[in-house]
Design a protein around this motif. Structure first.
Motif, PDB file in Angstrom:
ATOM      1  N   PRO A 169     -15.126 -20.448  -1.637  1.00 49.88           N
ATOM      2  CA  PRO A 169     -14.076 -19.564  -1.928  1.00 49.88           C
ATOM      3  C   PRO A 169     -14.368 -18.085  -2.339  1.00 49.88           C
ATOM      4  N   ALA A 170     -13.568 -17.102  -2.054  1.00 45.70           N
ATOM      5  CA  ALA A 170     -13.981 -15.664  -2.192  1.00 45.70           C
ATOM      6  C   ALA A 170     -15.028 -15.140  -1.096  1.00 45.70           C
ATOM      7  N   ALA A 171     -15.185 -15.991  -0.043  1.00 46.04           N
ATOM      8  CA  ALA A 171     -15.878 -15.483   1.233  1.00 46.04           C
ATOM      9  C   ALA A 171     -15.171 -14.240   1.836  1.00 46.04           C
ATOM     10  N   SER A 172     -16.038 -13.285   2.542  1.00 47.21           N
ATOM     11  CA  SER A 172     -15.467 -12.293   3.306  1.00 47.21           C
ATOM     12  C   SER A 172     -15.535 -12.756   4.595  1.00 47.21           C
ATOM     13  N   VAL A 173     -14.885 -12.244   5.586  1.00 47.82           N
ATOM     14  CA  VAL A 173     -14.740 -12.388   7.050  1.00 47.82           C
ATOM     15  C   VAL A 173     -15.999 -12.400   7.551  1.00 47.82           C
ATOM     16  N   SER A 174     -16.945 -11.563   7.233  1.00 48.69           N
ATOM     17  CA  SER A 174     -18.098 -11.498   7.739  1.00 48.69           C
ATOM     18  C   SER A 174     -19.094 -12.641   7.283  1.00 48.69           C
ATOM     19  N   GLU A 175     -19.035 -13.163   5.920  1.00 47.33           N
ATOM     20  CA  GLU A 175     -19.705 -14.290   5.624  1.00 47.33           C
ATOM     21  C   GLU A 175     -19.209 -15.518   5.863  1.00 47.33           C
ATOM     22  N   VAL A 176     -18.095 -15.975   6.424  1.00 46.22           N
ATOM     23  CA  VAL A 176     -17.525 -16.815   7.285  1.00 46.22           C
ATOM     24  C   VAL A 176     -18.174 -16.997   8.455  1.00 46.22           C
ATOM     25  N   ALA A 177     -18.130 -15.971   9.403  1.00 45.89           N
ATOM     26  CA  ALA A 177     -18.532 -15.676  10.789  1.00 45.89           C
ATOM     27  C   ALA A 177     -20.306 -15.916  10.695  1.00 45.89           C
ATOM     28  N   ARG A 178     -21.015 -15.616   9.749  1.00 45.20           N
ATOM     29  CA  ARG A 178     -22.283 -15.912   9.592  1.00 45.20           C
ATOM     30  C   ARG A 178     -22.500 -17.524   9.250  1.00 45.20           C
ATOM     31  N   GLY A 179     -21.775 -17.764   8.205  1.00 45.50           N
ATOM     32  CA  GLY A 179     -21.904 -19.209   7.978  1.00 45.50           C
ATOM     33  C   GLY A 179     -21.324 -20.380   9.027  1.00 45.50           C
ATOM     34  N   LEU A 180     -20.510 -19.805   9.806  1.00 45.06           N
ATOM     35  CA  LEU A 180     -20.049 -20.851  10.933  1.00 45.06           C
ATOM     36  C   LEU A 180     -20.758 -20.058  12.331  1.00 45.06           C
ATOM     37  N   ARG A 181     -21.561 -19.262  12.363  1.00 47.91           N
ATOM     38  CA  ARG A 181     -22.076 -18.899  13.501  1.00 47.91           C
ATOM     39  C   ARG A 181     -21.308 -18.255  14.373  1.00 47.91           C
ATOM     40  N   LEU A 182     -20.447 -17.553  14.199  1.00 49.24           N
ATOM     41  CA  LEU A 182     -19.132 -16.963  15.084  1.00 49.24           C
ATOM     42  C   LEU A 182     -19.224 -15.518  15.046  1.00 49.24           C
ATOM     43  N   GLN A 183     -18.636 -14.933  16.140  1.00 50.13           N
ATOM     44  CA  GLN A 183     -18.440 -13.588  15.928  1.00 50.13           C
ATOM     45  C   GLN A 183     -17.280 -13.139  15.260  1.00 50.13           C
ATOM     46  N   THR A 184     -17.328 -12.340  14.317  1.00 49.85           N
ATOM     47  CA  THR A 184     -16.956 -11.538  13.245  1.00 49.85           C
ATOM     48  C   THR A 184     -15.489 -11.362  13.923  1.00 49.85           C
ATOM     49  N   SER A 185     -15.227 -10.879  15.120  1.00 48.28           N
ATOM     50  CA  SER A 185     -13.839 -10.394  15.487  1.00 48.28           C
ATOM     51  C   SER A 185     -13.099 -11.701  15.739  1.00 48.28           C
ATOM     52  N   ASN A 186     -13.895 -12.821  16.272  1.00 50.09           N
ATOM     53  CA  ASN A 186     -13.290 -14.166  16.338  1.00 50.09           C
ATOM     54  C   ASN A 186     -12.564 -14.811  15.100  1.00 50.09           C
ATOM     55  N   VAL A 187     -13.449 -14.720  14.054  1.00 47.54           N
ATOM     56  CA  VAL A 187     -13.217 -14.931  12.840  1.00 47.54           C
ATOM     57  C   VAL A 187     -11.944 -14.156  12.328  1.00 47.54           C
ATOM     58  N   SER A 188     -12.078 -12.846  12.466  1.00 44.15           N
ATOM     59  CA  SER A 188     -10.952 -12.158  11.871  1.00 44.15           C
ATOM     60  C   SER A 188      -9.526 -12.520  12.505  1.00 44.15           C
ATOM     61  N   THR A 189      -9.732 -12.799  13.646  1.00 38.49           N
ATOM     62  CA  THR A 189      -8.681 -13.094  14.431  1.00 38.49           C
ATOM     63  C   THR A 189      -7.943 -14.390  13.874  1.00 38.49           C
ATOM     64  N   THR A 190      -8.960 -15.422  13.648  1.00 35.89           N
ATOM     65  CA  THR A 190      -8.452 -16.713  13.079  1.00 35.89           C
ATOM     66  C   THR A 190      -7.908 -16.592  11.816  1.00 35.89           C
ATOM     67  N   VAL A 191      -8.842 -15.683  11.009  1.00 39.62           N
ATOM     68  CA  VAL A 191      -8.040 -15.485   9.492  1.00 39.62           C
ATOM     69  C   VAL A 191      -6.826 -15.023   9.595  1.00 39.62           C
ATOM     70  N   ARG A 192      -6.452 -14.096  10.244  1.00 35.77           N
ATOM     71  CA  ARG A 192      -5.134 -13.482  10.438  1.00 35.77           C
ATOM     72  C   ARG A 192      -4.024 -14.509  10.706  1.00 35.77           C
TER      73      ARG A 192
END
Length: 151
Positions: A50-73
């Motif tokens: 909880p309280a992870a940022s988009v970039s932290e999620v991207a790092r944790g899942l080893r994904l591109q930040t832009s892809n995680v941002s789209t998914t979060v949206r």
């Protein structure tokens, strides 16, 4: 291939089949829309972080930040994630699961438990007991694999 290799292959296949079957049947049983795997992965990460940022999620899942941002949206639009401003840095948002997501997880958890209980009742007593006895070790295995996957 050794007997241990064969057993590990069988364990991996059984775990994968169990996961996919529970997910598919649970969502149907409780009437939830099946999320794309990418959305489910992000949502699960945020639930455990909880309280992870988009970039932290991207790092944790080893994904591109832009892809995680789209998914979060998409998850925010579905009402499953909530973005909150970071009190230390208002340029970034922190992510949390929404009450709706928490309710979905509760419903799915109950559906999965009912499915497993029904399947265990169909097994021989020794097999059902062995599976129940293995739960603590399987839980530790799952946690170890999750930590390794997150680096």
């Amino acid at each position: 291939m050794t007997d241990v290799d064969v057993q590990l292959d069988q364990l991996a296949e059984a775990a994968h089949t169990l996961s996919r079957t529970l997910r598919r049947t649970g969502e149907l049983e409780v009437g939830l829309e099946q999320l794309p795997t990418s959305e489910l992965d992000v949502l699960r990460f945020v639930v455990t972080h909880p309280a992870a940022s988009v970039s932290e999620v991207a790092r944790g899942l080893r994904l591109q930040t832009s892809n995680v941002s789209t998914t979060v949206r998409a998850l925010v639009e579905r009402g499953l994630l909530v973005r909150q401003p970071d009190p230390r840095d208002h340029r970034r948002s922190l992510l949390r699961s929404s009450p709706l997501a928490d309710e979905h997880r509760r419903l799915l958890g109950r559906a999965w438990s009912r499915s497993i209980a029904g399947a265990l009742a169909e097994l021989e007593d020794g097999d059902a007991a062995a599976i129940r006895a293995a739960v603590p070790a399987l839980t530790r295995l799952a946690e170890s694999l999750r930590r390794r996957a997150e680096g």
